[in-house]
Design an enzyme around this catalytic site. Structure first.
Site, PDB file in Angstrom:
ATOM      1  N   GLY A   1      23.806 -17.891  12.125  1.00  0.00           N
ATOM      2  CA  GLY A   1      23.246 -17.080  11.045  1.00  0.00           C
ATOM      3  C   GLY A   1      22.702 -15.759  11.571  1.00  0.00           C
TER       4      GLY A   1
ATOM      5  NE  ARG B   1      18.920 -17.783  19.274  1.00  0.00           N
ATOM      6  CZ  ARG B   1      18.063 -18.731  18.969  1.00  0.00           C
ATOM      7  NH1 ARG B   1      18.425 -19.739  18.223  1.00  0.00           N
ATOM      8  NH2 ARG B   1      16.832 -18.688  19.407  1.00  0.00           N
TER       9      ARG B   1
ATOM     10  NE  ARG C   1      26.186  -4.165   3.774  1.00  0.00           N
ATOM     11  CZ  ARG C   1      25.469  -4.099   2.653  1.00  0.00           C
ATOM     12  NH1 ARG C   1      24.349  -4.760   2.528  1.00  0.00           N
ATOM     13  NH2 ARG C   1      25.891  -3.381   1.648  1.00  0.00           N
TER      14      ARG C   1
ATOM     15  NE  ARG D   1      24.816 -23.233   9.127  1.00  0.00           N
ATOM     16  CZ  ARG D   1      23.793 -22.504   9.614  1.00  0.00           C
ATOM     17  NH1 ARG D   1      24.035 -21.363  10.237  1.00  0.00           N
ATOM     18  NH2 ARG D   1      22.546 -22.915   9.490  1.00  0.00           N
TER      19      ARG D   1
ATOM     20  CB  SER E   1      18.127 -23.680  13.270  1.00  0.00           C
ATOM     21  OG  SER E   1      17.890 -22.688  12.296  1.00  0.00           O
TER      22      SER E   1
ATOM     23  CG  ASP F   1      12.212 -26.401  10.441  1.00  0.00           C
ATOM     24  OD1 ASP F   1      13.037 -25.517  10.735  1.00  0.00           O
ATOM     25  OD2 ASP F   1      12.243 -27.020   9.365  1.00  0.00           O
TER      26      ASP F   1
ATOM     27  NE  ARG G   1      12.385 -21.710  17.427  1.00  0.00           N
ATOM     28  CZ  ARG G   1      12.323 -21.818  16.127  1.00  0.00           C
ATOM     29  NH1 ARG G   1      13.290 -21.388  15.379  1.00  0.00           N
ATOM     30  NH2 ARG G   1      11.280 -22.354  15.542  1.00  0.00           N
TER      31      ARG G   1
HETATM   32  N1  HPA Z   1      15.056 -25.268   5.336  1.00  0.00           N
HETATM   33  C1  HPA Z   1      16.161 -24.561   5.123  1.00  0.00           C
HETATM   34  N2  HPA Z   1      16.863 -24.031   6.106  1.00  0.00           N
HETATM   35  C2  HPA Z   1      16.461 -24.240   7.366  1.00  0.00           C
HETATM   36  C3  HPA Z   1      15.319 -24.973   7.652  1.00  0.00           C
HETATM   37  C4  HPA Z   1      14.589 -25.526   6.587  1.00  0.00           C
HETATM   38  O1  HPA Z   1      13.560 -26.213   6.790  1.00  0.00           O
HETATM   39  N3  HPA Z   1      15.161 -24.977   8.996  1.00  0.00           N
HETATM   40  C5  HPA Z   1      16.174 -24.265   9.523  1.00  0.00           C
HETATM   41  N4  HPA Z   1      16.971 -23.808   8.526  1.00  0.00           N
END
Ligand code: HPA
Length: 234
Positions: free
Chosen positions: A20, A24, A43, A87, A90, A204, A217
């Site tokens: 994304g 990265r 962009r 893809r 995270s 997370d 990370r």
């Molecule tokens: N929510 C949506 N997208 C994400 C999250 C999340 O908690 N963590 C990483 N991408």
């Protein structure tokens, strides 16, 4: 050149990795590829092409969310003939047995809506990964130190979610993690007969509220890039 990708014809490889975050993409290209050239700066959504073990690879940022990813993947497929799209991103963990730093390989991607929803009208199409890529990624993941889970994920339209009841239903139905892009990637790949997979690092956790410190990370992200490259050329 396409509307949002400034690359010249031939600059984009048939195999494309899609983080994304454009930075990265830069880090992964500089860390894993040889003979790297920058192929897109439009962009600030950076894209790079190089080689990995003699194979040409492009690593192109997709941006956050399905509308953004849809733009890049449509153009990569229609204007640059991308065949394999993986893809690397995270996600938030949604099960007790899924921990921060673990890797999730997404077999299916549930969503509430996505840029492709309109064409299906009353149908709930089931977006799923390419089996060959998924099988190869699982094999590659076993060679890393990252615990890996394979199953369904949720591609959400929101990061700041106002519907905890929906998250509850996803958890109750065994969904492993939440991110914001994979469902549309799988739909576009199905429509254009390309191979697609999403490999995610748990950054997370929705149950424990733990999150991966930024200095850790890179290592988890690196395992995921390695798995993606091994799977693409298995
Ligand atoms: N929510 C949506 N997208 C994400 C999250 C999340 O908690 N963590 C990483 N991408």
């Amino acid at each position: 050149m396409s509307t949002h990708i400034g690359a010249k014809p031939g600059d984009i490889a048939e195999t494309v990795l899609l983080p994304g975050d454009p930075y990265r993409a830069k880090w992964a290209a500089e860390t894993f590829l040889e003979d790297v050239i920058c192929v897109n700066e439009v962009r600030g959504m950076l894209g790079f092409t190089g080689t990995w073990q003699g194979n040409r690879v492009t690593i192109q940022g997709s941006g956050m969310g399905m509308p953004s990813l849809s733009i890049y993947v449509n153009e990569l497929i229609s204007e640059f003939n991308a065949q394999t799209l993986i893809r690397i991103g995270s996600c938030g963990g949604m099960q007790d047995h899924v921990a921060v730093r673990d890797v999730i390989i997404a077999m299916t991607a549930t969503s509430r809506g996505n840029p492709s929803s309109g064409i299906f009208r009353e149908l709930n199409f089931a977006p799923c990964a390419d089996w060959g890529l998924l099988e190869a990624a699982v094999k590659a993941a076993r060679a890393t130190s990252s615990p890996t889970h394979v199953g369904g994920i949720y591609s959400s339209d929101t990061f700041y979610d106002e519907r905890p009841d929906l998250m509850g239903e996803m958890m109750r139905h065994g969904v492993l993690g939440v991110e914001m892009e994979a469902a549309e990637l799988y739909m576009l790949a199905a429509r254009h007969k390309r191979r697609a997979l999403a490999i995610l690092t748990v950054s997370d956790h929705l149950i424990t509220e733990e999150s991966l410190p930024s200095d850790q990370r890179e290592k988890s992200f690196g395992d995921m890039v390695e798995i993606a490259l091994q799977a693409a050329f298995a």
